[in-house]
Design a protein around this motif. Sequence first.
Motif, PDB file in Angstrom:
ATOM      1  N   GLY A 101       0.810  -1.221   0.000  1.00  0.00           N
ATOM      2  CA  GLY A 101       0.000   0.000   0.000  1.00  0.00           C
ATOM      3  C   GLY A 101       0.838   1.264   0.000  1.00  0.00           C
ATOM      4  N   ARG A 102       2.121   1.127   0.314  1.00  0.00           N
ATOM      5  CA  ARG A 102       3.021   2.283   0.254  1.00  0.00           C
ATOM      6  C   ARG A 102       3.814   2.242  -1.060  1.00  0.00           C
ATOM      7  NH1 ARG A 102       3.581   5.062   5.124  1.00  0.00           N
ATOM      8  NH2 ARG A 102       2.873   3.939   6.980  1.00  0.00           N
ATOM      9  N   ALA A 103       4.759   1.323  -1.117  1.00  0.00           N
ATOM     10  CA  ALA A 103       5.580   1.197  -2.315  1.00  0.00           C
ATOM     11  C   ALA A 103       5.128   0.044  -3.203  1.00  0.00           C
ATOM     12  CB  ALA A 103       7.041   0.989  -1.920  1.00  0.00           C
ATOM     13  N   ILE A 104       4.350  -0.863  -2.659  1.00  0.00           N
ATOM     14  CA  ILE A 104       3.929  -2.047  -3.399  1.00  0.00           C
ATOM     15  C   ILE A 104       2.409  -2.140  -3.398  1.00  0.00           C
ATOM     16  CG2 ILE A 104       3.985  -4.578  -3.428  1.00  0.00           C
ATOM     17  CD1 ILE A 104       6.781  -4.430  -2.230  1.00  0.00           C
ATOM     18  N   ILE A 105       1.852  -2.309  -4.569  1.00  0.00           N
ATOM     19  CA  ILE A 105       0.401  -2.456  -4.731  1.00  0.00           C
ATOM     20  C   ILE A 105       0.138  -3.790  -5.417  1.00  0.00           C
ATOM     21  CG2 ILE A 105      -1.706  -1.478  -5.705  1.00  0.00           C
ATOM     22  CD1 ILE A 105      -0.409   0.349  -3.656  1.00  0.00           C
ATOM     23  N   GLY A 106      -0.516  -4.675  -4.700  1.00  0.00           N
ATOM     24  CA  GLY A 106      -0.826  -5.978  -5.277  1.00  0.00           C
ATOM     25  C   GLY A 106       0.405  -6.750  -5.703  1.00  0.00           C
ATOM     26  N   GLY A 107       1.478  -6.601  -4.962  1.00  0.00           N
ATOM     27  CA  GLY A 107       2.696  -7.344  -5.260  1.00  0.00           C
ATOM     28  C   GLY A 107       3.630  -6.676  -6.247  1.00  0.00           C
ATOM     29  N   ARG A 108       3.224  -5.544  -6.805  1.00  0.00           N
ATOM     30  CA  ARG A 108       4.047  -4.849  -7.793  1.00  0.00           C
ATOM     31  C   ARG A 108       4.481  -3.490  -7.256  1.00  0.00           C
ATOM     32  NH1 ARG A 108       3.798  -6.931 -12.909  1.00  0.00           N
ATOM     33  NH2 ARG A 108       4.421  -4.930 -13.780  1.00  0.00           N
ATOM     34  N   VAL A 109       5.732  -3.128  -7.536  1.00  0.00           N
ATOM     35  CA  VAL A 109       6.247  -1.827  -7.109  1.00  0.00           C
ATOM     36  C   VAL A 109       5.543  -0.735  -7.912  1.00  0.00           C
ATOM     37  CG1 VAL A 109       8.293  -0.356  -6.942  1.00  0.00           C
ATOM     38  CG2 VAL A 109       8.476  -2.800  -6.491  1.00  0.00           C
ATOM     39  N   SER A 110       5.059   0.292  -7.218  1.00  0.00           N
ATOM     40  CA  SER A 110       4.357   1.402  -7.857  1.00  0.00           C
ATOM     41  C   SER A 110       5.035   2.707  -7.483  1.00  0.00           C
ATOM     42  CB  SER A 110       2.893   1.425  -7.405  1.00  0.00           C
ATOM     43  OG  SER A 110       2.228   2.550  -7.931  1.00  0.00           O
ATOM     44  N   LYS A 111       5.294   3.554  -8.481  1.00  0.00           N
ATOM     45  CA  LYS A 111       6.029   4.796  -8.210  1.00  0.00           C
ATOM     46  C   LYS A 111       5.196   6.032  -8.573  1.00  0.00           C
ATOM     47  CE  LYS A 111      10.544   7.042  -8.804  1.00  0.00           C
ATOM     48  NZ  LYS A 111      10.076   8.391  -9.068  1.00  0.00           N
TER      49      LYS A 111
END
Length: 376
Positions: A330-340
């Motif tokens: 929920g911070r850097a990872i959404i559903g197992g994937r890194v999100s920026k």
Amino acid sequence: MATHALAQHGGEATTAGFEYIFPAIRGVQAGREYYVSMCPLRLIPKIFLFDEDELAPEVRAQRILNKGRVPALARYILENPDDYVFSALTASVDGVMRFVGVSAQGPGMRVGQLHIPMASRFLINDGQHRRAAIEAALKENQALGDETIAVVFFHDAGLERSQQMFADLNRHAVRPARSIGVLYDHRDELSQLTRLLALKSPVFRNFVEMESSNLSARSRKLFTLSALYSATSALLQGLELNSKDAERLSWGFWEAVDELIPDWGEVRSRSLSAAEVRRQYLHTHGIALHALGLLGNTLLHESPDPEEWKPRLAPLRDVDWSRTNPDWEGRAIIGGRVSKNHQNVVLTVNHLRQRLGLELNVEERQAEAAYQRGER
């Protein structure tokens, strides 16, 4: 380029009897003739038109001008009068074009003069933002008017053909990766500093991907040049520094971070593979580098003295950077994937600030409150 008066009818001045004469080269594509010429910049705003913004998309032959892009393009010309570069404009001409070669046969058939009646309509198929930037730059520096830009002229075969030309010209256009943009940009001081770090710093040397902004699963690199650029930009944001001080602080900061993230050193010593570290940990990803840069920026604003800010970084040694750490979900990872995206960067730096005992600003507090409520 010259203009020539062919005739005046009934004493009434009209553009019907006048023509533009362009030095040109004749070519053929898909069985159709086209012409390449050099046009003085001062002529560009006068003869090249846009489709009207208020027309519906289906009766336009180009996208609506994004006026927000124009000032930056104009500044680029004005601030770099000795080495700016603009690619050719592409235009359709709704009128009879007459080409006169320097000879009737041989290579001279392809070189000559292109005659276009002044009553013709010139419509830009590609380059409307360059055209608008040229117009804006000329208002501030009229001397630019004597310089030239290449123009490719096609005969206007109607709206459908013009729309197809726009689609074809943009069909395979690919924006270059941001990393290679940083690599090749010699005007931007931050790009120069980032290249220096990537090529010379013991932290990054030989472990930065210089061209692509994405790393393949098997890449032996740890970082991308674009991620290092963004992180160093965040680190130095708002600091009034000359180039030497910026180099000294950024070099020292990343070395201090390196000491607190042992995995980086283990990759350099070949104890761990870069691919394994990227797969298992977050600290080599762009979002983590950006968050570390923002963290450092806070400390440097409070004091640029390494004796003061280095000890305050010490809690980073105890951060669990593994991607399986639920703190990152929920911070850097959404559903197992890194999100920026921006919100994820804020939430990631929030976590690091809290580990270092730093206060959150208003935006960060609001983002953290939403995160804690489960509004992710």
